[in-house]
Scaffold this active site. Structure first.
Site, PDB file in Angstrom:
ATOM      1  N   CYS A  55       0.842  -1.199   0.000  1.00 47.90           N
ATOM      2  CA  CYS A  55       0.000   0.000   0.000  1.00 47.90           C
ATOM      3  C   CYS A  55       0.881   1.255   0.000  1.00 47.90           C
ATOM      4  O   CYS A  55       1.660   1.460   0.945  1.00 47.90           O
ATOM      5  CB  CYS A  55      -0.911  -0.028   1.224  1.00 47.90           C
ATOM      6  SG  CYS A  55      -1.881   1.477   1.449  1.00 47.90           S
ATOM      7  N   CYS A  58       0.258   3.477   3.040  1.00 51.10           N
ATOM      8  CA  CYS A  58       0.828   2.884   4.262  1.00 51.10           C
ATOM      9  C   CYS A  58       2.330   3.139   4.340  1.00 51.10           C
ATOM     10  O   CYS A  58       2.873   3.433   5.423  1.00 51.10           O
ATOM     11  CB  CYS A  58       0.543   1.387   4.294  1.00 51.10           C
ATOM     12  SG  CYS A  58      -1.222   0.956   4.314  1.00 51.10           S
TER      13      CYS A  58
END
Length: 307
Positions: A55, A58
């Site tokens: 991600c 993230c």
């Protein structure tokens, strides 16, 4: 072939982020939450991030979250991370639909953090107790509830199926349609087995009736039907008798009316006969008086002639 400066810089940043993560974990400030220790979140106060290595958001939040983990002792809270790729059951248990997702936990009460994602905002959220103004997750969606435990198992199953599909298509170089057919056949077989188990469970809880009990119930039902039919026949007979009695009464009334009419007619005829007889008598008396008068006249005439 030389690499571009941007690619080198990206590799350096990734290495530093990985090094800082290992350092924070080594110091015990950033806790790794997995399937076997997630219940530690039910006690005390926690800030937990759900992330995935693939991600981009993230990866961008990782340095900030590591800096925030350095304040765990000052704030007297636990700071953790959950990798959804290695713990898919936790993503289902917490119903994580977007990454990264952050939760605040206080004595087993879960609240989702929706504020700014910087270190000062995280610290202020905990230190100023801004989490009191956030609505807790409802009880039926609580991660420690039974239904969410079932959801976590479904997420685990989906991850297993995904790994099987990846193994068939990448490791064994099978076409995609072979994997789909295999899953379809497995689904049909699993549905048949579960249906059979369900039927057996129902038979155990509600056993089928025996033949003698069924025959007894049938006899009772036929007797009840017979009683109902006899009662209906009796009602029909009573209705027929009542209609016959009413017919006889109507006939009697008609006969009486006819007899009265005949009596009146006979009386009228008798009166007419009496009147006729009276008229005939009156006519006879008139004829006799006229004959008497004519005889007297003839006698008088004879006497005059004799003189």
């Amino acid at each position: 072939m030389s690499r571009s400066p941007g690619l080198k810089m990206r590799n350096v940043v990734s290495f530093l982020a990985f090094f800082l993560t290992l350092n924070a974990l080594a110091e015990g400030k950033l806790n790794k939450i997995e399937e076997d220790n997630w219940q530690d979140l039910l006690t005390g106060e926690w800030m937990v991030e759900f992330f995935a290595p693939w991600c981009p958001a993230c990866r961008g939040l990782q340095p900030t979250w590591e800096d925030f983990a350095g304040w765990s002792e000052d704030l007297d809270i636990g700071i953790g991370q959950v990798d959804v790729t290695t713990s898919p059951g936790l993503s289902g248990r917490f119903m994580v639909t977007a990454l990264p997702t952050i939760f605040h936990v206080k004595d087993g009460v879960f609240r989702q953090y929706r504020g700014a994602r910087d270190k000062d905002s995280f610290i202020s959220f905990v230190e100023d107790k801004k989490w009191t103004g956030v609505e807790p997750i409802s009880s039926w969606k609580s991660p420690d509830s039974l239904q969410m435990s079932l959801v976590s198992y479904f997420f685990k199953l989906s991850m297993v199926l995904r790994n099987v599909h990846t193994t068939l298509t990448e490791d064994y170089q099978m076409p995609y349609w072979v994997s789909y057919v295999a899953f379809a056949v497995a689904t049909i077989l699993l549905g048949g087995i579960l249906g059979l188990i369900l039927v057996c469970c129902i038979d155990c809880v509600y056993p089928p009736r025996r033949d003698d009990e069924l025959h007894h119930h049938v006899q009772q039902a036929t007797r009840a039907d017979k009683k109902d039919s006899d009662a209906e026949e009796e009602d029909d007979v009573e209705e027929l008798e009542g209609s016959q009695d009413e017919g006889e009464e109507d006939q009697d009334t008609q006969d009486e009316n006819l007899s009265q009419d005949e009596g009146e007619n006979s009386q009228d005829e008798g009166n007419s006969q009496d009147e006729a007889s009276q008229n005939s008598q009156e006519e006879g008396s008139q004829d006799e008086s006229e004959n008497y008068r004519s005889e007297n006249k003839s006698r008088r005439r004879r006497a005059r002639k004799a003189d």
